[in-house]
Structure formats: structure tokens, C-alpha cells
Design a protein around this motif. Structure first.
Motif, PDB file in Angstrom:
ATOM      1  N   PHE A 205      13.303  34.166 -32.601  1.00 58.93           N
ATOM      2  CA  PHE A 205      13.157  33.662 -31.226  1.00 58.93           C
ATOM      3  C   PHE A 205      12.045  32.627 -31.205  1.00 58.93           C
ATOM      4  N   THR A 206      12.356  31.448 -30.695  1.00 64.54           N
ATOM      5  CA  THR A 206      11.355  30.385 -30.648  1.00 64.54           C
ATOM      6  C   THR A 206      11.360  29.719 -29.289  1.00 64.54           C
ATOM      7  N   THR A 207      10.210  29.115 -28.933  1.00 67.35           N
ATOM      8  CA  THR A 207      10.160  28.298 -27.719  1.00 67.35           C
ATOM      9  C   THR A 207      10.324  26.817 -28.064  1.00 67.35           C
ATOM     10  N   THR A 208      10.419  26.527 -29.360  1.00 68.77           N
ATOM     11  CA  THR A 208      10.477  25.143 -29.831  1.00 68.77           C
ATOM     12  C   THR A 208      11.868  24.883 -30.420  1.00 68.77           C
ATOM     13  N   LYS A 209      12.688  24.141 -29.644  1.00 70.37           N
ATOM     14  CA  LYS A 209      14.077  23.912 -30.034  1.00 70.37           C
ATOM     15  C   LYS A 209      14.199  23.389 -31.465  1.00 70.37           C
TER      16      LYS A 209
HETATM   17  P1  NAP Z   1       0.604  30.321 -35.301  1.00 70.84           P
HETATM   18  O1  NAP Z   1       0.911  29.860 -36.660  1.00 70.84           O
HETATM   19  O2  NAP Z   1      -0.141  29.446 -34.370  1.00 70.84           O
HETATM   20  O3  NAP Z   1       1.997  30.806 -34.634  1.00 70.84           O
HETATM   21  C1  NAP Z   1       2.085  31.311 -33.332  1.00 70.84           C
HETATM   22  C2  NAP Z   1       3.454  30.992 -32.748  1.00 70.84           C
HETATM   23  O4  NAP Z   1       3.506  31.536 -31.438  1.00 70.84           O
HETATM   24  C3  NAP Z   1       3.714  29.519 -32.535  1.00 70.84           C
HETATM   25  O5  NAP Z   1       4.171  28.865 -33.683  1.00 70.84           O
HETATM   26  C4  NAP Z   1       4.779  29.527 -31.430  1.00 70.84           C
HETATM   27  O6  NAP Z   1       6.065  29.749 -31.980  1.00 70.84           O
HETATM   28  C5  NAP Z   1       4.384  30.748 -30.637  1.00 70.84           C
HETATM   29  N1  NAP Z   1       3.661  30.337 -29.437  1.00 70.84           N
HETATM   30  C6  NAP Z   1       2.453  29.737 -29.348  1.00 70.84           C
HETATM   31  N2  NAP Z   1       2.111  29.530 -28.064  1.00 70.84           N
HETATM   32  C7  NAP Z   1       3.114  30.018 -27.344  1.00 70.84           C
HETATM   33  C8  NAP Z   1       3.350  30.126 -25.953  1.00 70.84           C
HETATM   34  N3  NAP Z   1       2.473  29.656 -25.065  1.00 70.84           N
HETATM   35  N4  NAP Z   1       4.491  30.702 -25.557  1.00 70.84           N
HETATM   36  C9  NAP Z   1       5.363  31.175 -26.455  1.00 70.84           C
HETATM   37  N5  NAP Z   1       5.180  31.107 -27.782  1.00 70.84           N
HETATM   38  C10 NAP Z   1       4.082  30.529 -28.205  1.00 70.84           C
HETATM   39  O7  NAP Z   1      -0.264  31.672 -35.344  1.00 70.84           O
HETATM   40  P2  NAP Z   1      -0.301  32.831 -36.477  1.00 70.84           P
HETATM   41  O8  NAP Z   1      -1.373  32.520 -37.453  1.00 70.84           O
HETATM   42  O9  NAP Z   1       1.062  33.120 -36.939  1.00 70.84           O
HETATM   43  O10 NAP Z   1      -0.860  34.049 -35.608  1.00 70.84           O
HETATM   44  C11 NAP Z   1      -0.105  34.561 -34.517  1.00 70.84           C
HETATM   45  C12 NAP Z   1      -0.942  35.553 -33.742  1.00 70.84           C
HETATM   46  O11 NAP Z   1      -1.124  36.730 -34.534  1.00 70.84           O
HETATM   47  C13 NAP Z   1      -2.355  35.077 -33.395  1.00 70.84           C
HETATM   48  O12 NAP Z   1      -2.688  35.539 -32.091  1.00 70.84           O
HETATM   49  C14 NAP Z   1      -3.215  35.751 -34.434  1.00 70.84           C
HETATM   50  O13 NAP Z   1      -4.560  35.924 -34.036  1.00 70.84           O
HETATM   51  C15 NAP Z   1      -2.508  37.065 -34.555  1.00 70.84           C
HETATM   52  N6  NAP Z   1      -2.754  37.816 -35.795  1.00 70.84           N
HETATM   53  C16 NAP Z   1      -2.730  39.169 -35.694  1.00 70.84           C
HETATM   54  C17 NAP Z   1      -2.895  39.935 -36.837  1.00 70.84           C
HETATM   55  C18 NAP Z   1      -2.802  41.418 -36.757  1.00 70.84           C
HETATM   56  O14 NAP Z   1      -3.240  42.093 -37.684  1.00 70.84           O
HETATM   57  N7  NAP Z   1      -2.215  41.974 -35.720  1.00 70.84           N
HETATM   58  C19 NAP Z   1      -3.106  39.304 -38.070  1.00 70.84           C
HETATM   59  C20 NAP Z   1      -3.097  37.928 -38.119  1.00 70.84           C
HETATM   60  C21 NAP Z   1      -2.919  37.197 -36.981  1.00 70.84           C
HETATM   61  P3  NAP Z   1       7.349  28.951 -31.464  1.00 70.84           P
HETATM   62  O15 NAP Z   1       7.007  27.480 -31.528  1.00 70.84           O
HETATM   63  O16 NAP Z   1       8.398  29.360 -32.428  1.00 70.84           O
HETATM   64  O17 NAP Z   1       7.627  29.440 -30.065  1.00 70.84           O
END
Ligand code: NAP
Ligand code: ZN
Length: 361
Positions: A205-209
Motif C-alpha cells: 500500500f502506497t500513497t505515491t502512485k
Molecule cells: P521512510 O524510508 O521515510 O519511509 C516511510 C514511508 O512512509 C514513506 O516512504 C511513505 O511511503 C510513507 N509515508 C510518509 N509520510 C506519509 C504520510 N504523510 N502519509 C502516508 N504515508 C506516508 O522511513 P523508514 O526509515 O522506513 O521508517 C519508517 C518509520 O518506522 C519511521 O517512523 C521510523 O522511525 C520507524 N522505525 C521504527 C522501528 C521500530 O523498531 N518500530 C525501527 C526503525 C524505524 P509511500 O510513499 O509508499 O506512501
């Protein structure tokens, strides 16, 4: 003390820049590592900008570390100089509480020591992470990188890899299960690859087409634009498991209704502000569950690395010099990463060497 150079933020609202700092000298159980590559996690950005309200400055981020062992303490048995090793999000834990005894150091009842922005329990002050030339870590928290994996592309496995592998395993994802992955970023793209290797039918699921085609290339069977209600409705009541890796607050109901009865959506994304509360009826009418998961334990991290070695799984990376890190953060905020930035630490060593030459001239 061991002298280190790295890139960090001196204060809130300051860009990351070259800085010097000190680490403990390696003790009898410690491994000293020359860092070659470090992945850039969205958590680094949350921390640098104090979005979780717990940042102590100066902060040097980085918890997707790959490098070579340069020195081992007298009691280190599992590593020797020259070994290619990894360090993830933790560098220590109490090692005697119930969670540590269960191999779940990330849930240490006394609080694990994070690779950065945690209390340094031996010399005081804070820990500094992997945007640096070296690091000293207790051997229990050092991982082996399989020989067949590209070291730069393996770096993101240390956080993005384990954070997605652990919940996929914990919730028992198996061959033929229909698994949803929400958000195609660093975590999301690793989740696709790992769930695909586990034999699941993967829906991204993505928000980016523009990312739909990439999702299929990465191993998804289907890609859905989550902002399109018709595309979403086609998947109601059909998922065995959903892993949500979105870094921003969003409507969870849109995904909860896609789960079958008794199934779970697990959140790994950790946005700075809360999600709007989901509708309780979406949970109670089908006994659905909403859960969370934090990285993974050390033994499980090694298991994940070996699994990735067997399946030839690494991250799709854009290798950057450390001087580009502030731009990389801006691009990460625009979801413009394909699909993980990794810092080539040779650029840090060169920058430091140039600065030293300038100072002498
Ligand atoms: P990332 O590379 O920036 O990816 C996040 C994705 O979320 C984006 O590519 C986008 O995907 C989607 N997104 C961003 N803003 C959005 C919005 N406003 N509405 C809907 N979708 C949105 O980040 P990441 O490094 O993968 O990390 C993701 C999250 O996991 C962060 O919050 C990070 O701190 C957290 N994290 C948690 C753990 C844990 O142990 N639980 C470990 C590491 C990281 P689309 O373009 O496909 O929509
Ligand atoms: Zn991370």
C-alpha cells in the motif's frame, strides 16, 4: 579515550556537520570496528529533530552499521580483526531481566542502550552512532554479515531488515498468507522482500502512485494506491497480516477493515504525533488486533542476516557521501528515497584528512 570523527547535530535546528568526539577504549569484552557504511533510517531524522522529545545534543545518529573489526578485547571469542561485522540499534542491555533472558533485548526491563542518544553506562555521557569512522561495542551486540551480501547494501538490514523480519516471524507469516505492507520506504521495501521470501502473497500500500511498479519489481504481487477508495474496497476482510511502516500519522481504519477475523495489523512506524484513534467497532466486530513491534533481539537479528544471506536479500540503496546527509533528510521527508540512503564512510575519512591538511598549511 578513543578519538572518533563523525557527522552530528550540535544543537536543535542545526544541520549535521563534521565533529570530533570520544568513545570508551575497548574493554576485554569489546570489539573495535572501522565503519565502512551506515544506512540512514527515518528514526535518525526523528532524533536529530527531537521529534520524540528525548534528544540530547550533540547527537551523532546511525544504527545500520557495517564495518571491519580492527581490535578485539582479551575475552572476545567470536570475532577477530578483519571480520566483516554489523551493529544495529542496540549496543547493550542488562542481560539478566526476563526479556533479556528470552533473547528479547529490545524489550529489556531495565532499558537497552541504544547505539546513539542513550546513556553510555561505562564512561558516562551519551552514546554516539554510526555516522562515524569507528565504534566500540560489546561482542554480544555485534553481528556477522554473510559473505555473499554486498556490505553497503547489507547495512540497512541492521534496522530496516530486523524491524520487518521480527514481526513477520512473530505473527507467524507463512507460505500462501496474504500479507499487506503499508508504506514503501526503507522499512517497507525490506518488508516486501522478506515477506516474499517467506512465501507470502504480498500486497503493498502506497500513497505515491509512481512507486507501484517498483513494488512489483521488489517482489510484491500487487500494489494498491491507499488514497483510492475503490482500490482499497477490493481488499476488505482479506488479509492474514498487515505490517504498517508509515512514518506519519494517518487513518488506521482504512487498513484495519482489510483484515480477516482474528488477524493483526502491527505498527512499526513511529510518527512524532499520534494517529487518529481507530474506530473500536472495526476491532470488535471481527476480533481484530492492533499491535506494535520494536526492532528485534540479537539472536533474531543474526537469524535474519543468515536468512537474507540464504535468499540473497539486500536493500536497494543510494550510496551517498556524508556531505549529502542534510539533503538526504529533506528527500526522505518527501518520500523520495529508492529505497535507503547509505553513507559511504570513505567520504568522511577524506573530508577529515582534507581538513587536517588545510589546518597544517
Ligand atoms: P521512510 O524510508 O521515510 O519511509 C516511510 C514511508 O512512509 C514513506 O516512504 C511513505 O511511503 C510513507 N509515508 C510518509 N509520510 C506519509 C504520510 N504523510 N502519509 C502516508 N504515508 C506516508 O522511513 P523508514 O526509515 O522506513 O521508517 C519508517 C518509520 O518506522 C519511521 O517512523 C521510523 O522511525 C520507524 N522505525 C521504527 C522501528 C521500530 O523498531 N518500530 C525501527 C526503525 C524505524 P509511500 O510513499 O509508499 O506512501
Ligand atoms: Zn532505524
Amino acid at each position: 579515550m578513543l578519538q572518533s570523527i563523525g557527522y552530528g547535530a550540535a544543537e536543535l535546528n542545526q544541520p549535521l556537520d563534521l565533529m570530533q568526539f570520544e568513545r570508551r577504549e575497548p574493554g576485554p569484552h569489546d570489539v573495535q570496528i572501522d565503519i565502512e557504511y551506515c544506512g540512514v533510517c527515518h528514526s535518525d531524522l526523528h532524533t536529530v529533530r527531537n521529534e520524540w522529545n528525548n534528544t540530547v545534543y550533540p547527537v551523532v545518529p546511525g544504527h545500520e552499521i557495517v564495518g571491519r573489526v580492527t581490535y578485539v578485547g582479551a575475552h572476545v571469542s567470536r570475532f577477530k580483526p578483519g571480520d566483516l561485522v554489523g551493529v544495529g540499534c542496540m549496543v547493550d542491555s542488562c542481560q539478566h531481566c526476563e526479556s533479556c533472558e528470552d533473547g528479547l533485548e529490545q524489550y529489556c526491563e531495565n532499558g537497552f542502550t541504544g547505539t546513539y542518544n542513550s546513556e553510555e553506562t561505562q564512561i558516562g555521557g551519551m552514546t554516539f552512532g554510526g555516522y562515524a569512522d569507528n565504534i566500540v561495542v560489546n561482542e554480544k551486540f555485534v553481528l556477522r554479515i554473510p559473505d555473499n551480501l554486498d556490505p553497503a547494501a547489507a547495512a540497512p538490514l541492521l534496522c530496516a531488515g530486523i524491524t520487518t523480519y521480527s514481526p513477520l516471524r512473530h505473527w507467524g507469516v507463512k507460505k500462501g498468507d496474504k500479507v499487506g505492507i503499508v508504506g514503501l520506504g526503507g522499512l517497507g521495501h525490506m518488508a516486501i522482500k522478506i515477506a516474499h521470501a517467506m512465501g507470502a502473497h504480498v500486497v503493498l500500500f502506497t500513497t505515491t502512485k509512481g512507486k507501484k511498479a517498483d513494488a512489483i519489481r521488489l517482489g510484491a504481487d500487487e500494489a494498491v494506491l491507499s488514497t483510492d477508495p475503490t482500490e482499497m474496497a477490493a481488499h476488505e476482510n482479506s488479509f492474514d497480516f498487515i505490517l504498517n511502516a508509515v512514518a506519519a500519522p494517518h487513518n488506521l481504519d482504512a487498513f484495519l477493515v482489510l483484515l480477516k477475523r482474528d488477524r493483526t495489523m502491527t505498527l512499526v512506524g513511529a510518527p512524532a504525533s499520534p494517529h487518529p484513534s481507530p474506530q473500536v467497532f472495526n476491532l470488535i466486530m471481527k476480533r481484530r488486533q492492533l499491535a506494535g513491534s520494536l526492532i528485534g533481539g540479537i539472536a533474531e537479528t543474526q537469524e535474519m542476516l543468515d536468512f537474507c544471506g540464504e535468499h540473497g536479500i539486500v536493500s536497494d540503496i543510494e550510496l551517498i557521501p556524508i556531505q549529502k546527509i542534510n539533503d538526504a533528510y529533506e528527500r526522505m521527508l518527501k518520500s523520495d528515497v529508492k529505497y535507503r540512503f547509505v553513507i559511504d564512510m570513505a567520504s568522511l575519512r577524506n573530508a577529515h584528512a582534507e581538513k587536517s591538511t588545510d589546518a597544517k598549511a
